[in-house]
Write an enzyme that holds these catalytic residues in place. Structure first.
Site, PDB file in Angstrom:
ATOM      1  CB  ALA A 101       1.550  -2.035   4.952  1.00 16.29           C
ATOM      2  N   GLY A 102       4.501  -4.179   4.238  1.00 14.36           N
ATOM      3  CA  GLY A 102       4.800  -5.541   3.770  1.00 14.36           C
ATOM      4  C   GLY A 102       4.466  -6.599   4.813  1.00 14.36           C
ATOM      5  N   GLY A 103       4.814  -6.358   6.054  1.00 14.50           N
ATOM      6  CA  GLY A 103       4.534  -7.330   7.112  1.00 14.50           C
ATOM      7  C   GLY A 103       3.036  -7.521   7.289  1.00 14.50           C
ATOM      8  CG  ASP A 148      -0.833  -0.238   8.081  1.00 16.01           C
ATOM      9  OD1 ASP A 148      -1.678   0.586   8.486  1.00 16.01           O
ATOM     10  OD2 ASP A 148       0.352   0.055   7.851  1.00 16.01           O
ATOM     11  CE  LYS A 208       0.811   1.310   4.485  1.00 24.93           C
ATOM     12  NZ  LYS A 208       1.673   2.423   4.836  1.00 24.93           N
ATOM     13  N   PRO A 260       9.201  -3.860  -0.196  1.00 19.38           N
ATOM     14  CG  PRO A 260       9.844  -1.753  -0.976  1.00 19.38           C
ATOM     15  CD  PRO A 260       8.749  -2.761  -1.067  1.00 19.38           C
ATOM     16  CB  VAL A 261      12.027  -5.529   4.680  1.00 20.57           C
ATOM     17  CG1 VAL A 261      11.943  -5.794   6.179  1.00 20.57           C
ATOM     18  CG2 VAL A 261      11.790  -6.814   3.896  1.00 20.57           C
ATOM     19  CB  ALA A 262      11.528  -1.728   7.837  1.00 18.87           C
ATOM     20  N   GLY A 263       9.663  -0.530   4.845  1.00 19.03           N
ATOM     21  CA  GLY A 263       9.731   0.533   3.842  1.00 19.03           C
ATOM     22  C   GLY A 263       8.559   1.491   3.855  1.00 19.03           C
ATOM     23  CB  ALA A 308       1.151  -7.300   2.573  1.00 23.76           C
TER      24      ALA A 308
HETATM   25  P1  ATP Z   1       4.160  -0.081   7.839  1.00 20.11           P
HETATM   26  O1  ATP Z   1       4.071   0.589   6.531  1.00 20.11           O
HETATM   27  O2  ATP Z   1       2.931  -0.891   8.189  1.00 20.11           O
HETATM   28  O3  ATP Z   1       4.621   0.791   8.945  1.00 20.11           O
HETATM   29  P2  ATP Z   1       6.613  -1.203   6.977  1.00 20.11           P
HETATM   30  O4  ATP Z   1       6.324  -1.487   5.537  1.00 20.11           O
HETATM   31  O5  ATP Z   1       7.383   0.020   7.288  1.00 20.11           O
HETATM   32  O6  ATP Z   1       5.258  -1.227   7.764  1.00 20.11           O
HETATM   33  P3  ATP Z   1       7.287  -3.953   7.380  1.00 20.11           P
HETATM   34  O7  ATP Z   1       7.975  -4.390   6.115  1.00 20.11           O
HETATM   35  O8  ATP Z   1       5.899  -4.389   7.581  1.00 20.11           O
HETATM   36  O9  ATP Z   1       7.407  -2.392   7.576  1.00 20.11           O
HETATM   37  O10 ATP Z   1       8.228  -4.467   8.563  1.00 20.11           O
HETATM   38  C1  ATP Z   1       8.417  -3.823   9.780  1.00 20.11           C
HETATM   39  C2  ATP Z   1       9.154  -4.799  10.714  1.00 20.11           C
HETATM   40  O11 ATP Z   1       8.255  -5.890  11.005  1.00 20.11           O
HETATM   41  C3  ATP Z   1      10.378  -5.452  10.096  1.00 20.11           C
HETATM   42  O12 ATP Z   1      11.536  -4.749  10.388  1.00 20.11           O
HETATM   43  C4  ATP Z   1      10.383  -6.849  10.687  1.00 20.11           C
HETATM   44  O13 ATP Z   1      11.224  -6.903  11.818  1.00 20.11           O
HETATM   45  C5  ATP Z   1       8.965  -7.113  11.172  1.00 20.11           C
HETATM   46  N1  ATP Z   1       8.236  -8.166  10.425  1.00 20.11           N
HETATM   47  C6  ATP Z   1       7.459  -9.117  10.978  1.00 20.11           C
HETATM   48  N2  ATP Z   1       6.921  -9.901  10.038  1.00 20.11           N
HETATM   49  C7  ATP Z   1       7.328  -9.451   8.848  1.00 20.11           C
HETATM   50  C8  ATP Z   1       7.081  -9.849   7.500  1.00 20.11           C
HETATM   51  N3  ATP Z   1       6.307 -10.897   7.186  1.00 20.11           N
HETATM   52  N4  ATP Z   1       7.645  -9.126   6.532  1.00 20.11           N
HETATM   53  C9  ATP Z   1       8.408  -8.046   6.836  1.00 20.11           C
HETATM   54  N5  ATP Z   1       8.694  -7.663   8.091  1.00 20.11           N
HETATM   55  C10 ATP Z   1       8.165  -8.329   9.098  1.00 20.11           C
END
Ligand code: ATP
Length: 306
Positions: A104-106, A144, A8, A98-101, A108
Protein backbone atom coordinates in the site's frame (compact mmCIF):
# COMPACT_ATOMS: atom_id res chain seq x y z
CA UNK A 1 5.86 20.19 6.27
CA UNK A 2 7.38 16.69 6.48
CA UNK A 3 5.23 13.61 7.01
CA UNK A 4 6.38 10.03 7.55
CA UNK A 5 4.00 7.23 6.66
CA UNK A 6 4.31 3.45 7.08
CA UNK A 7 3.79 0.46 4.80
CA UNK A 8 1.26 -2.18 5.78
CA UNK A 9 1.15 -5.94 5.76
CA UNK A 10 -2.15 -7.81 5.89
CA UNK A 11 -2.06 -10.33 8.73
CA UNK A 12 -5.40 -11.69 7.51
CA UNK A 13 -6.98 -10.90 4.18
CA UNK A 14 -10.34 -12.64 3.88
CA UNK A 15 -11.91 -12.11 0.46
CA UNK A 16 -15.66 -12.60 0.34
CA UNK A 17 -18.28 -12.34 -2.40
CA UNK A 18 -18.32 -9.51 -4.93
CA UNK A 19 -20.69 -6.74 -3.85
CA UNK A 20 -23.11 -4.86 -6.05
CA UNK A 21 -20.64 -1.96 -6.40
CA UNK A 22 -18.05 -4.37 -7.84
CA UNK A 23 -15.81 -4.44 -4.76
CA UNK A 24 -15.25 -7.62 -2.77
CA UNK A 25 -16.50 -7.90 0.77
CA UNK A 26 -13.32 -8.01 2.85
CA UNK A 27 -12.07 -8.77 6.29
CA UNK A 28 -8.68 -7.26 6.51
CA UNK A 29 -6.35 -7.20 9.50
CA UNK A 30 -3.90 -4.40 8.71
CA UNK A 31 -0.58 -4.03 10.51
CA UNK A 32 1.65 -0.96 10.02
CA UNK A 33 5.38 -1.67 9.87
CA UNK A 34 8.49 0.50 10.16
CA UNK A 35 9.15 0.78 6.45
CA UNK A 36 8.39 4.41 5.66
CA UNK A 37 7.81 6.77 2.75
CA UNK A 38 8.46 10.41 3.53
CA UNK A 39 6.55 13.26 1.92
CA UNK A 40 7.39 16.94 2.10
CA UNK A 41 4.97 19.68 1.10
CA UNK A 42 5.83 23.33 0.57
CA UNK A 43 4.03 26.29 -1.02
CA UNK A 44 4.48 26.63 -4.79
CA UNK A 45 2.89 28.41 -7.77
CA UNK A 46 0.96 25.31 -8.86
CA UNK A 47 0.86 21.58 -8.17
CA UNK A 48 4.35 20.12 -8.54
CA UNK A 49 5.45 16.59 -7.73
CA UNK A 50 8.81 14.86 -7.51
CA UNK A 51 9.47 11.23 -6.60
CA UNK A 52 12.82 9.84 -5.54
CA UNK A 53 14.06 6.66 -3.90
CA UNK A 54 14.87 6.95 -0.20
CA UNK A 55 18.59 6.79 0.66
CA UNK A 56 19.93 3.21 0.63
CA UNK A 57 16.67 1.95 -0.86
CA UNK A 58 16.57 0.04 -4.12
CA UNK A 59 12.86 0.72 -4.61
CA UNK A 60 12.05 1.00 -8.34
CA UNK A 61 10.42 4.42 -8.67
CA UNK A 62 10.20 4.21 -12.49
CA UNK A 63 6.59 3.04 -12.33
CA UNK A 64 5.37 5.79 -10.03
CA UNK A 65 3.41 8.44 -11.94
CA UNK A 66 4.66 12.00 -11.38
CA UNK A 67 1.53 13.66 -12.76
CA UNK A 68 -2.07 14.10 -11.58
CA UNK A 69 -2.51 10.30 -11.44
CA UNK A 70 -0.18 10.05 -8.45
CA UNK A 71 -2.33 9.30 -5.42
CA UNK A 72 -0.51 11.98 -3.39
CA UNK A 73 -1.37 14.58 -6.05
CA UNK A 74 -5.00 13.42 -6.03
CA UNK A 75 -5.03 13.79 -2.25
CA UNK A 76 -3.68 17.35 -2.49
CA UNK A 77 -6.36 18.28 -5.05
CA UNK A 78 -9.05 16.79 -2.81
CA UNK A 79 -7.89 18.75 0.26
CA UNK A 80 -7.70 21.97 -1.80
CA UNK A 81 -11.22 21.54 -3.18
CA UNK A 82 -12.59 20.74 0.29
CA UNK A 83 -10.98 23.92 1.69
CA UNK A 84 -11.83 26.02 -1.37
CA UNK A 85 -8.20 26.91 -2.10
CA UNK A 86 -5.97 26.41 -5.15
CA UNK A 87 -3.72 23.31 -4.94
CA UNK A 88 -0.49 25.33 -4.96
CA UNK A 89 1.97 22.90 -3.46
CA UNK A 90 5.28 21.23 -4.24
CA UNK A 91 5.17 17.61 -3.07
CA UNK A 92 8.34 15.56 -2.83
CA UNK A 93 8.04 11.84 -2.09
CA UNK A 94 10.96 9.76 -0.88
CA UNK A 95 9.94 6.17 -1.42
CA UNK A 96 11.13 3.18 0.54
CA UNK A 97 7.89 1.16 0.24
CA UNK A 98 8.06 -1.23 -2.75
CA UNK A 99 5.97 -0.02 -5.71
CA UNK A 100 2.97 -2.20 -6.64
CA UNK A 101 4.27 -4.57 -3.96
CA UNK A 102 1.12 -5.22 -1.94
CA UNK A 103 2.29 -2.93 0.89
CA UNK A 104 0.00 0.00 0.00
CA UNK A 105 2.76 2.46 -0.86
CA UNK A 106 0.54 4.64 -3.04
CA UNK A 107 -2.14 4.73 -0.34
CA UNK A 108 0.54 5.67 2.20
CA UNK A 109 1.63 8.62 0.07
CA UNK A 110 -1.99 9.72 -0.30
CA UNK A 111 -2.42 9.63 3.50
CA UNK A 112 0.79 11.64 3.94
CA UNK A 113 -0.39 14.24 1.41
CA UNK A 114 -3.78 14.56 3.15
CA UNK A 115 -2.07 15.29 6.48
CA UNK A 116 0.58 17.60 4.99
CA UNK A 117 -1.79 19.68 2.83
CA UNK A 118 -4.41 19.99 5.59
CA UNK A 119 -1.65 21.45 7.83
CA UNK A 120 -0.13 23.59 5.08
CA UNK A 121 -3.44 25.24 4.21
CA UNK A 122 -4.66 25.48 7.79
CA UNK A 123 -5.96 29.00 8.28
CA UNK A 124 -7.77 30.58 11.24
CA UNK A 125 -10.31 32.08 8.82
CA UNK A 126 -11.95 28.69 8.23
CA UNK A 127 -12.57 25.60 10.33
CA UNK A 128 -9.66 23.14 10.27
CA UNK A 129 -10.15 19.68 8.81
CA UNK A 130 -10.73 17.12 11.54
CA UNK A 131 -9.24 13.65 11.80
CA UNK A 132 -12.65 12.27 10.73
CA UNK A 133 -12.64 14.56 7.66
CA UNK A 134 -9.24 13.18 6.66
CA UNK A 135 -10.39 9.57 7.21
CA UNK A 136 -13.45 10.20 5.04
CA UNK A 137 -11.38 11.81 2.27
CA UNK A 138 -8.93 8.92 2.57
CA UNK A 139 -11.71 6.38 1.98
CA UNK A 140 -12.71 8.35 -1.12
CA UNK A 141 -9.16 8.05 -2.49
CA UNK A 142 -8.74 4.32 -1.84
CA UNK A 143 -9.67 1.49 0.53
CA UNK A 144 -6.19 1.33 2.12
CA UNK A 145 -5.76 5.09 2.72
CA UNK A 146 -7.67 5.37 6.04
CA UNK A 147 -5.45 2.70 7.58
CA UNK A 148 -2.29 4.57 6.51
CA UNK A 149 -3.66 7.52 8.52
CA UNK A 150 -4.52 5.37 11.54
CA UNK A 151 -1.54 2.98 11.72
CA UNK A 152 -1.04 0.40 14.46
CA UNK A 153 -3.02 -2.80 13.89
CA UNK A 154 -6.66 -2.62 12.84
CA UNK A 155 -9.50 -4.68 11.48
CA UNK A 156 -10.97 -3.31 8.26
CA UNK A 157 -14.35 -4.42 6.93
CA UNK A 158 -16.44 -3.41 3.93
CA UNK A 159 -13.94 -2.56 1.17
CA UNK A 160 -11.42 -2.64 4.03
CA UNK A 161 -11.95 1.05 4.83
CA UNK A 162 -14.19 0.75 7.95
CA UNK A 163 -11.61 0.37 10.69
CA UNK A 164 -11.53 -0.79 14.29
CA UNK A 165 -8.18 -0.69 16.13
CA UNK A 166 -7.03 -4.08 17.41
CA UNK A 167 -5.46 -4.78 20.76
CA UNK A 168 -1.82 -5.87 20.49
CA UNK A 169 1.00 -6.50 22.92
CA UNK A 170 4.69 -5.89 22.20
CA UNK A 171 6.52 -5.68 18.93
CA UNK A 172 6.60 -8.15 16.05
CA UNK A 173 9.73 -8.63 13.93
CA UNK A 174 9.35 -8.90 10.16
CA UNK A 175 11.48 -9.54 7.11
CA UNK A 176 10.12 -8.51 3.71
CA UNK A 177 11.27 -9.91 0.38
CA UNK A 178 10.45 -7.45 -2.39
CA UNK A 179 10.21 -8.93 -5.88
CA UNK A 180 11.39 -7.50 -9.15
CA UNK A 181 8.32 -5.96 -10.85
CA UNK A 182 4.91 -5.47 -9.29
CA UNK A 183 1.55 -7.21 -9.46
CA UNK A 184 -1.61 -5.32 -10.37
CA UNK A 185 -4.11 -5.45 -7.51
CA UNK A 186 -7.21 -5.68 -9.80
CA UNK A 187 -5.52 -8.50 -11.78
CA UNK A 188 -4.91 -10.48 -8.57
CA UNK A 189 -8.56 -10.09 -7.45
CA UNK A 190 -9.71 -11.17 -10.94
CA UNK A 191 -7.45 -14.24 -10.74
CA UNK A 192 -8.85 -15.04 -7.28
CA UNK A 193 -12.39 -14.97 -8.76
CA UNK A 194 -11.29 -17.08 -11.73
CA UNK A 195 -9.68 -19.74 -9.51
CA UNK A 196 -12.83 -19.92 -7.35
CA UNK A 197 -15.07 -20.21 -10.44
CA UNK A 198 -12.86 -22.92 -11.92
CA UNK A 199 -13.02 -24.89 -8.66
CA UNK A 200 -16.80 -24.37 -8.45
CA UNK A 201 -16.35 -22.65 -5.09
CA UNK A 202 -18.51 -19.81 -3.93
CA UNK A 203 -16.79 -17.15 -1.84
CA UNK A 204 -17.42 -17.64 1.88
CA UNK A 205 -18.43 -14.60 3.94
CA UNK A 206 -15.14 -13.74 5.67
CA UNK A 207 -14.84 -13.32 9.42
CA UNK A 208 -12.02 -12.24 11.71
CA UNK A 209 -9.85 -15.19 12.81
CA UNK A 210 -10.09 -15.52 16.61
CA UNK A 211 -6.69 -17.25 16.92
CA UNK A 212 -5.09 -14.29 15.13
CA UNK A 213 -6.68 -11.75 17.47
CA UNK A 214 -5.61 -13.78 20.53
CA UNK A 215 -2.04 -14.02 19.22
CA UNK A 216 -1.96 -10.23 18.76
CA UNK A 217 -3.45 -9.48 22.17
CA UNK A 218 -1.00 -11.79 23.95
CA UNK A 219 2.04 -10.82 21.85
CA UNK A 220 2.56 -14.47 20.90
CA UNK A 221 4.70 -14.34 17.75
CA UNK A 222 4.61 -18.11 17.11
CA UNK A 223 0.81 -18.19 17.30
CA UNK A 224 0.65 -15.13 15.07
CA UNK A 225 2.91 -16.83 12.53
CA UNK A 226 0.60 -19.86 12.47
CA UNK A 227 -2.52 -17.70 12.08
CA UNK A 228 -1.36 -15.53 9.13
CA UNK A 229 -3.77 -16.00 6.20
CA UNK A 230 -4.26 -14.37 2.82
CA UNK A 231 -7.08 -15.44 0.47
CA UNK A 232 -5.30 -13.64 -2.40
CA UNK A 233 -2.19 -15.78 -2.01
CA UNK A 234 -3.20 -18.62 -4.39
CA UNK A 235 -3.99 -16.02 -7.08
CA UNK A 236 -0.68 -14.19 -6.55
CA UNK A 237 1.17 -17.54 -6.75
CA UNK A 238 -0.69 -18.43 -9.94
CA UNK A 239 0.32 -15.13 -11.55
CA UNK A 240 3.87 -15.25 -10.16
CA UNK A 241 4.86 -18.91 -9.58
CA UNK A 242 8.37 -17.94 -8.42
CA UNK A 243 6.84 -16.63 -5.16
CA UNK A 244 6.36 -20.23 -3.98
CA UNK A 245 10.15 -20.58 -3.95
CA UNK A 246 10.53 -17.35 -1.98
CA UNK A 247 7.96 -18.44 0.62
CA UNK A 248 9.53 -21.90 0.96
CA UNK A 249 13.01 -20.41 1.31
CA UNK A 250 11.82 -18.21 4.18
CA UNK A 251 10.14 -21.14 5.95
CA UNK A 252 13.23 -23.34 5.47
CA UNK A 253 15.45 -20.58 6.84
CA UNK A 254 13.47 -20.41 10.08
CA UNK A 255 10.57 -17.97 9.60
CA UNK A 256 7.76 -18.74 12.05
CA UNK A 257 5.20 -17.38 9.59
CA UNK A 258 5.24 -16.61 5.86
CA UNK A 259 2.72 -15.10 3.48
CA UNK A 260 2.30 -12.96 0.41
CA UNK A 261 1.59 -9.38 1.51
CA UNK A 262 -1.80 -8.19 0.22
CA UNK A 263 -1.96 -8.66 -3.55
CA UNK A 264 1.82 -9.28 -3.66
CA UNK A 265 4.41 -9.83 -4.90
CA UNK A 266 6.20 -8.81 -1.67
CA UNK A 267 6.49 -11.77 0.72
CA UNK A 268 6.36 -11.20 4.47
CA UNK A 269 8.16 -13.39 7.02
CA UNK A 270 7.74 -13.29 10.76
CA UNK A 271 10.63 -13.97 13.16
CA UNK A 272 10.43 -14.57 16.90
CA UNK A 273 13.05 -12.01 17.97
CA UNK A 274 14.92 -9.08 16.47
CA UNK A 275 18.05 -11.22 16.30
CA UNK A 276 16.18 -14.02 14.49
CA UNK A 277 14.91 -11.43 12.00
CA UNK A 278 18.46 -10.21 11.38
CA UNK A 279 19.65 -13.80 10.76
CA UNK A 280 16.68 -14.54 8.51
CA UNK A 281 17.27 -11.34 6.49
CA UNK A 282 20.92 -12.24 5.87
CA UNK A 283 20.06 -15.84 4.95
CA UNK A 284 17.26 -14.78 2.58
CA UNK A 285 19.54 -12.24 0.94
CA UNK A 286 22.09 -15.00 0.41
CA UNK A 287 19.44 -17.33 -1.05
CA UNK A 288 18.91 -14.85 -3.90
CA UNK A 289 15.14 -15.33 -3.97
CA UNK A 290 14.19 -11.65 -3.94
CA UNK A 291 15.16 -8.31 -5.41
CA UNK A 292 15.54 -6.66 -2.03
CA UNK A 293 15.30 -7.83 1.60
CA UNK A 294 14.21 -5.35 4.27
CA UNK A 295 13.60 -5.72 7.99
CA UNK A 296 10.85 -3.87 9.80
CA UNK A 297 8.92 -3.96 13.06
CA UNK A 298 5.28 -3.50 13.80
CA UNK A 299 3.00 -2.04 14.87
CA UNK A 300 3.98 1.59 14.27
CA UNK A 301 1.82 4.75 14.15
CA UNK A 302 0.18 5.98 10.94
CA UNK A 303 1.03 9.16 9.00
CA UNK A 304 2.99 11.40 11.39
CA UNK A 305 4.16 15.00 11.03
CA UNK A 306 7.91 15.14 11.75
P1 ATP B 1 -2.01 -2.17 -2.47
O1 ATP B 1 -1.25 -2.95 -1.47
O2 ATP B 1 -2.83 -1.06 -1.86
O3 ATP B 1 -2.76 -2.99 -3.44
P2 ATP B 1 0.42 -1.78 -3.86
O4 ATP B 1 1.39 -1.61 -2.73
O5 ATP B 1 0.37 -3.11 -4.51
O6 ATP B 1 -0.99 -1.34 -3.36
P3 ATP B 1 1.21 0.76 -4.92
O7 ATP B 1 2.69 0.86 -4.65
O8 ATP B 1 0.31 1.53 -4.06
O9 ATP B 1 0.76 -0.75 -4.97
O10 ATP B 1 1.03 1.17 -6.45
C1 ATP B 1 0.08 0.64 -7.32
C2 ATP B 1 0.08 1.52 -8.59
O11 ATP B 1 -0.43 2.82 -8.22
C3 ATP B 1 1.45 1.78 -9.17
O12 ATP B 1 1.78 0.86 -10.15
C4 ATP B 1 1.36 3.20 -9.71
O13 ATP B 1 1.04 3.18 -11.08
C5 ATP B 1 0.18 3.85 -8.99
N1 ATP B 1 0.55 4.95 -8.07
C6 ATP B 1 -0.11 6.12 -7.95
N2 ATP B 1 0.45 6.89 -7.01
C7 ATP B 1 1.48 6.22 -6.49
C8 ATP B 1 2.43 6.50 -5.47
N3 ATP B 1 2.45 7.66 -4.79
N4 ATP B 1 3.33 5.56 -5.18
C9 ATP B 1 3.31 4.37 -5.84
N5 ATP B 1 2.45 4.08 -6.83
C10 ATP B 1 1.54 4.97 -7.16
Amino acid sequence: MRVRVPAKVNLQLGVGPIREDGYHDLVNVFHAVSLFDELTAEPADGLELAVEAAPYSRVAIGRVPTDARNLAARAAVLVASRLGVEPRVRLRIRKAIPVAGGMAGGSADAAAALVACARLWDDRERPALSRDDLMEMGAELGSDVPFALLGGTAIGVGRGERLTPALTRGTFHWVFAAADGGLSTPAVYAECDRLRDAAGESAPRPSVAEDLMTALATGDAKALGAALANDLQPAALELRPSLARTLNAGRDLGAIGALVSGSGPTCAFLAETDEDAADLAVALDGAGVAEQIVRAQGPVPGATVL
